[in-house]
Design a protein around this motif. Structure first.
Motif, PDB file in Angstrom:
ATOM      1  N   VAL A 265       0.836  -1.199   0.000  1.00 13.32           N
ATOM      2  CA  VAL A 265       0.000   0.000   0.000  1.00 13.32           C
ATOM      3  C   VAL A 265       0.872   1.251   0.000  1.00 13.32           C
ATOM      4  O   VAL A 265       2.065   1.199   0.305  1.00 13.32           O
ATOM      5  CB  VAL A 265      -0.946   0.027   1.230  1.00 13.32           C
ATOM      6  N   ALA A 266       0.248   2.397  -0.327  1.00 14.15           N
ATOM      7  CA  ALA A 266       0.975   3.673  -0.346  1.00 14.15           C
ATOM      8  C   ALA A 266       1.120   4.270   1.042  1.00 14.15           C
ATOM      9  O   ALA A 266       2.051   5.030   1.305  1.00 14.15           O
ATOM     10  CB  ALA A 266       0.267   4.661  -1.267  1.00 14.15           C
ATOM     11  N   GLY A 267       0.187   3.959   1.913  1.00 13.04           N
ATOM     12  CA  GLY A 267       0.234   4.494   3.263  1.00 13.04           C
ATOM     13  C   GLY A 267      -0.628   3.679   4.198  1.00 13.04           C
ATOM     14  O   GLY A 267      -1.528   2.951   3.770  1.00 13.04           O
ATOM     15  N   HIS A 268      -0.349   3.804   5.487  1.00 17.10           N
ATOM     16  CA  HIS A 268      -1.130   3.087   6.493  1.00 17.10           C
ATOM     17  C   HIS A 268      -1.041   3.858   7.801  1.00 17.10           C
ATOM     18  O   HIS A 268       0.054   4.257   8.214  1.00 17.10           O
ATOM     19  CB  HIS A 268      -0.603   1.663   6.685  1.00 17.10           C
ATOM     20  N   THR A 269      -2.182   4.051   8.433  1.00 14.25           N
ATOM     21  CA  THR A 269      -2.228   4.758   9.705  1.00 14.25           C
ATOM     22  C   THR A 269      -2.434   3.763  10.841  1.00 14.25           C
ATOM     23  O   THR A 269      -3.299   2.881  10.758  1.00 14.25           O
ATOM     24  CB  THR A 269      -3.363   5.787   9.720  1.00 14.25           C
ATOM     25  N   THR A 270      -1.671   3.918  11.882  1.00 14.56           N
ATOM     26  CA  THR A 270      -1.829   3.060  13.062  1.00 14.56           C
ATOM     27  C   THR A 270      -2.968   3.626  13.919  1.00 14.56           C
ATOM     28  O   THR A 270      -2.779   4.019  15.066  1.00 14.56           O
ATOM     29  CB  THR A 270      -0.523   2.993  13.869  1.00 14.56           C
ATOM     30  N   ALA A 271      -4.151   3.654  13.347  1.00 14.47           N
ATOM     31  CA  ALA A 271      -5.287   4.345  13.942  1.00 14.47           C
ATOM     32  C   ALA A 271      -5.754   3.685  15.234  1.00 14.47           C
ATOM     33  O   ALA A 271      -5.937   2.464  15.294  1.00 14.47           O
ATOM     34  CB  ALA A 271      -6.441   4.385  12.947  1.00 14.47           C
ATOM     35  N   PHE A 297      -1.113  13.239  -2.201  1.00 15.53           N
ATOM     36  CA  PHE A 297      -1.977  13.452  -1.044  1.00 15.53           C
ATOM     37  C   PHE A 297      -2.022  12.264  -0.083  1.00 15.53           C
ATOM     38  O   PHE A 297      -2.928  12.162   0.742  1.00 15.53           O
ATOM     39  CB  PHE A 297      -3.389  13.806  -1.520  1.00 15.53           C
ATOM     40  N   VAL A 298      -1.040  11.378  -0.181  1.00 14.99           N
ATOM     41  CA  VAL A 298      -1.031  10.205   0.696  1.00 14.99           C
ATOM     42  C   VAL A 298      -0.954  10.616   2.162  1.00 14.99           C
ATOM     43  O   VAL A 298      -1.718  10.129   3.005  1.00 14.99           O
ATOM     44  CB  VAL A 298       0.140   9.265   0.343  1.00 14.99           C
ATOM     45  N   SER A 299      -0.034  11.506   2.495  1.00 12.66           N
ATOM     46  CA  SER A 299       0.119  11.896   3.900  1.00 12.66           C
ATOM     47  C   SER A 299      -1.118  12.610   4.426  1.00 12.66           C
ATOM     48  O   SER A 299      -1.540  12.383   5.563  1.00 12.66           O
ATOM     49  CB  SER A 299       1.354  12.786   4.068  1.00 12.66           C
TER      50      SER A 299
END
Length: 351
Positions: A265-271, A297-299
């Protein structure tokens, strides 16, 4: 139409600007201009007008004002002055057409021919940023120059971000300018929510021992609501390198990211709304960004998850569309819905 006199203005969200099946560019749905050219400006809740009252010009058909924007700390967000013609709406009263504030260059200068809207559309769009001012001047019927201004932003809040870049064998996975460009993009997107993105520290950290940077994955193989040991190690090393403590959200740039062993994936948040294991608490609500799949705009997208937006949406023009948009034009995945704003502004990481 209800007219509200205001002392402040807001960056527009391009509300109702995009709709299915009308005009397309680059296979992305763009605008609902098929009904009335430039309607996308008039449909936005944050549109504004300039009105002049001048009894000395009661018989005039129109007057001219000069409008521009100024930012106190970054001239890149200044819109050059332009003359606007205000037609008469009643004797001695003149009003502009609807105008919008936008927060990035691509919105302010888009190709009106490609998108099928009126050629004067970009003349009605003003580049700005939170803390900017919309300024104007008008020479009245007495020959006096009247200067006015209104600040951009209403009840402005802020979120702090740090940037941590992984090094492998001493080589950074992304250059500093590219990482900072992600912060700039997030700042421009969050202006729609009246949230400033405040840059903290930028640091480098070494890949944790024992983590295979080419094959690690974020989600535990035993529990989808738990971080993997490798993910904990990566986030721990990044946060340990940051100089501003733990109050900021961290954009952690790594060579590549996999949700699971098979899904890059392009990004992942440890939500924190997803990773609910108490052992994960020190590592939650930070953003892992893939240097190998970087997109504009990934970040900003991942930061939305960190601030509490759970779900992706099907609208390709929304920032929470599930696939990272590879371009920055008006049809890119960079808008926020009005209903998404309260969630962003009410999170514990926003001050």
């Amino acid at each position: 139409m209800t007219t509200v006199v205001t002392n402040s203005l807001q960056v527009a969200k391009w509300e109702s600007a995009f709709s299915n099946g009308y005009v397309q560019a680059g296979s992305y749905i763009v605008t609902n201009a098929v009904f009335r050219q430039s309607e996308f400006i008039s449909a936005d809740a944050d549109r504004f007008r300039v009105r002049v009252t001048d009894e000395r010009r009661a018989d005039a058909e129109s007057v001219e004002v000069v409008l521009w924007t100024e930012h106190p700390g970054d001239s890149a967000y200044d819109a050059a002055s332009r003359v606007m013609t205000l037609p008469r709406v009643s004797p001695g009263v003149f009003a502009s057409t609807n105008l919008l504030l936008v927060s990035d260059w691509d919105d302010a200068h888009f190709d009106t021919t490609v998108y099928g809207v009126a050629p004067d559309s970009t003349n009605r769009l003003f580049l700005s940023q939170l803390l900017s001012s919309v300024c104007g001047s008008y020479v009245d019927g007495w020959g006096q120059t009247n200067v006015f201004s209104a600040p951009v932003g209403v009840d402005v809040k802020s979120v702090g971000v740090d940037v941590a870049i992984m090094r492998t064998n001493g080589v950074a996975c992304i250059d500093t300018l590219s990482a900072l460009a992600q912060v700039t993009s997030a700042k421009e997107r969050f202006a729609q929510a009246n949230i400033t993105v405040e840059m903290g520290s930028l640091v480098f950290f070494d890949a944790p021992p024992g983590v295979d940077v080419d094959n690690w994955h974020v989600v535990s193989t035993n529990n989808q609501f738990q971080l993997s040991p490798d993910a904990r190690s990566v986030v721990h090393e990044a946060l340990a390198s940051v100089t501003n403590g733990t109050s900021n959200r961290c954009l952690i740039f790594v060579p590549g990211i996999r949700d699971t062993p098979a899904a890059e994936v392009a990004g992942h948040t440890t939500a924190s709304y997803w990773y609910i294991d108490p052992l994960d608490a020190p590592y939650t609500d930070h953003c892992l960004i893939s240097a190998s799949q970087i997109a504009p705009f990934v970040s900003a997208h991942e930061l939305c998850h960190a601030l509490g937006i759970y779900a992706h949406v099907s609208d390709k023009c929304n920032l929470m569309f599930s696939t990272a948009s590879p371009f920055m034009d008006v049809s890119a995945s960079k808008r926020l819905y009005v209903e998404q704003i309260p969630t962003l502004r009410s999170g514990g990481h926003v001050q």
